[in-house]
Design a protein around this motif. Structure first.
Motif, short mmCIF file in Angstrom:
data_model
loop_
_atom_site.label_atom_id
_atom_site.label_comp_id
_atom_site.label_asym_id
_atom_site.label_seq_id
_atom_site.Cartn_x
_atom_site.Cartn_y
_atom_site.Cartn_z
N GLN A 1 -8.98 -0.07 11.78
CA GLN A 1 -7.76 -0.46 11.08
C GLN A 1 -6.95 -1.48 11.89
O GLN A 1 -6.41 -2.44 11.34
CB GLN A 1 -6.91 0.77 10.79
CG GLN A 1 -7.57 1.76 9.84
CD GLN A 1 -6.71 3.00 9.62
OE1 GLN A 1 -5.59 3.09 10.10
NE2 GLN A 1 -7.26 3.96 8.88
N ALA A 2 -6.87 -1.24 13.20
CA ALA A 2 -6.11 -2.16 14.06
C ALA A 2 -6.74 -3.56 14.06
O ALA A 2 -6.04 -4.57 13.95
CB ALA A 2 -6.04 -1.61 15.48
N GLN A 3 -8.06 -3.62 14.18
CA GLN A 3 -8.75 -4.91 14.19
C GLN A 3 -8.60 -5.62 12.84
O GLN A 3 -8.44 -6.84 12.78
CB GLN A 3 -10.23 -4.72 14.52
CG GLN A 3 -10.52 -4.33 15.96
CD GLN A 3 -10.13 -5.44 16.92
OE1 GLN A 3 -10.36 -6.61 16.67
NE2 GLN A 3 -9.52 -5.06 18.03
N ILE B 1 -4.15 -5.94 1.85
CA ILE B 1 -4.80 -5.21 2.95
C ILE B 1 -3.75 -4.73 3.95
O ILE B 1 -3.76 -3.57 4.39
CB ILE B 1 -5.85 -6.10 3.65
CG1 ILE B 1 -7.01 -6.40 2.71
CG2 ILE B 1 -6.36 -5.44 4.92
CD1 ILE B 1 -7.97 -7.46 3.24
N ILE B 2 -2.84 -5.62 4.30
CA ILE B 2 -1.79 -5.26 5.26
C ILE B 2 -0.93 -4.13 4.73
O ILE B 2 -0.60 -3.18 5.46
CB ILE B 2 -0.93 -6.51 5.57
CG1 ILE B 2 -1.74 -7.52 6.39
CG2 ILE B 2 0.34 -6.12 6.32
CD1 ILE B 2 -1.08 -8.88 6.53
N SER B 3 -0.60 -4.19 3.44
CA SER B 3 0.27 -3.15 2.86
C SER B 3 -0.42 -1.79 2.83
O SER B 3 0.25 -0.75 2.84
CB SER B 3 0.71 -3.55 1.46
OG SER B 3 -0.39 -3.57 0.56
N ARG B 4 -1.74 -1.77 2.79
CA ARG B 4 -2.48 -0.50 2.80
C ARG B 4 -2.54 0.10 4.21
O ARG B 4 -2.56 1.31 4.37
CB ARG B 4 -3.89 -0.71 2.27
CG ARG B 4 -3.94 -1.00 0.77
CD ARG B 4 -5.33 -1.40 0.33
NE ARG B 4 -6.31 -0.35 0.53
CZ ARG B 4 -7.61 -0.49 0.33
NH1 ARG B 4 -8.07 -1.67 -0.08
NH2 ARG B 4 -8.44 0.51 0.53
N LEU B 5 -2.57 -0.76 5.21
CA LEU B 5 -2.73 -0.29 6.59
C LEU B 5 -1.40 -0.09 7.30
O LEU B 5 -1.26 0.79 8.16
CB LEU B 5 -3.58 -1.29 7.38
CG LEU B 5 -5.01 -1.49 6.92
CD1 LEU B 5 -5.66 -2.63 7.70
CD2 LEU B 5 -5.81 -0.20 7.10
N PHE B 6 -0.43 -0.91 6.98
CA PHE B 6 0.84 -0.93 7.71
C PHE B 6 1.85 -0.06 6.96
O PHE B 6 2.72 -0.55 6.25
CB PHE B 6 1.33 -2.37 7.84
CG PHE B 6 2.42 -2.56 8.86
CD1 PHE B 6 2.20 -2.34 10.20
CD2 PHE B 6 3.69 -2.98 8.46
CE1 PHE B 6 3.20 -2.52 11.14
CE2 PHE B 6 4.70 -3.17 9.38
CZ PHE B 6 4.46 -2.93 10.73
N VAL B 7 1.71 1.23 7.11
CA VAL B 7 2.58 2.20 6.44
C VAL B 7 3.03 3.24 7.47
O VAL B 7 2.34 3.50 8.46
CB VAL B 7 1.84 2.90 5.27
CG1 VAL B 7 1.61 1.93 4.13
CG2 VAL B 7 0.53 3.51 5.74
N VAL B 8 4.19 3.83 7.23
CA VAL B 8 4.78 4.75 8.20
C VAL B 8 3.86 5.91 8.53
O VAL B 8 3.86 6.41 9.66
CB VAL B 8 6.14 5.27 7.66
CG1 VAL B 8 6.73 6.30 8.60
CG2 VAL B 8 7.12 4.12 7.48
#
Length: 325
Positions: A22-24, A78-85
């Motif tokens: 996820q980070a990559q 993609i960012i909105s799926r991974l970058f969540v609280v």
């Protein structure tokens, strides 16, 4: 296929549960989004390695496969799926450093960016807010590993407060405070708000900064008498009251009068039972402010005199008189 044409394929990796995948993927998405934005503006160039990698040749993609706008929408998804609280704190830490330079171009990222930053563990958050050159070192960019072992990569941690659009971050924080109806600041709010203040306030933004201060004034003066929040709150108030811009200093002093009086009433009163900072800390803060300029001296003196009239018994039991001598 160019790398842009592959976005739908690697977008499926957003479902992978391993934090490092996820980070990559966050890093790759942020990098591609930055390059697509450059291509959109006709700037060309590369913000990164410039060594002929696939990502540095983003401007050569086949528009027949996917348009620029569609590619950006897919990357933002993609960012909105991974970058969540609810995500891994390691993934979010990587995301904060990767996305900070996109905030001005993609303001829709701001609400989640600020929310994630507030929710990060204190040591994680403070590393990102640490200004360069503090304690004699350069903290603008550092590299960290988040787990033990040789298999894990090192990730860049950037000083986000040097890179973000300051006023947009401050506005976002204020809007979130309004929406949440938060009763009082917590440590993370004072830290993030202080970091959102620019070193120099732009003349064209003065009215907006005064409006922002007006919104947070009740929070700041409530925090001023809190043992845990006093120092951070005092730093913020000083940045406005002692501002080189006379407009900012005079207008924020004026808008602070009611809240400062309430602050003193609560500090010395007995109706509200809560932890309170030592009187000496508040007196030291007010004394410093009075010594900083004639306007502050006049306004604070007026407020102390008003307090003496409203609560004469509490005033006599206090050391506020030392500010008037």
């Amino acid at each position: 296929h160019t790398i842009v044409a592959l976005i739908p394929s690697f977008g499926a990796l957003a479902n992978d549960e391993w934090w490092e995948v996820q980070a990559q993927l966050l890093l790759l998405s942020a990098n591609l989004l930055s390059k697509l934005s450059l291509a959109d503006r006709g700037d060309g160039g590369s913000a990164d390695d410039g060594g002929g990698s696939a990502s540095s040749r983003i401007d050569a993609y086949d528009e027949g496969a996917m348009g620029n706008d569609e590619a950006q929408e897919n990357l933002l998804a993609i960012i909105s799926r991974l970058f969540v609280v609810s995500g891994s704190k390691n993934v979010l830490q990587v995301g904060l450093s990767a996305l900070v330079q996109l905030l001005a171009e993609y303001p829709t990222l701001l609400p989640m960016f600020v929310t994630v930053l507030l929710e990060q563990p204190p040591n994680y958050r403070r590393r990102l807010l640490q200004p360069a050159g503090a304690d004699g070192g350069d903290y603008s960019v550092s590299r960290k590993t988040y787990v033990w072992g040789n298999a894990s990569r090192m990730y860049e941690e950037k000083c986000v407060s040097q890179l973000w659009p300051h006023i947009d971050v401050a506005k976002t924080l204020v809007m979130q405070l309004d929406a949440s109806r938060l009763e009082a600041f917590k440590v993370e709010h004072t830290e993030v708000f202080f970091a959102s203040l620019p070193e120099h306030f732009d003349d064209i933004e003065i009215d907006e900064w005064v409006a922002i201060f007006d919104k947070v004034t009740p929070y700041l003066f409530d925090a001023l008498i809190d043992p845990e929040l006093h120092e951070g709150s005092a730093q913020i108030v000083k940045r406005f009251w002692n501002n080189p811009s006379e407009t900012i200093s005079s207008r924020t002093l004026e808008t602070s009068k009611k809240s400062l009086l309430q602050c003193l009433q609560e500090l010395y009163g007995h109706e509200v039972q809560r932890p309170k900072v030592d009187e000496a800390a508040v007196l030291s803060f007010l004394g410093d402010m009075m010594n900083s300029g004639e306007l502050a001296q006049v306004e604070i003196r007026s407020i102390v005199e008003s307090f003496a009239e409203v609560l004469p018994t509490e005033y006599k039991a206090s050391r506020l008189h030392t500010l008037l001598t």
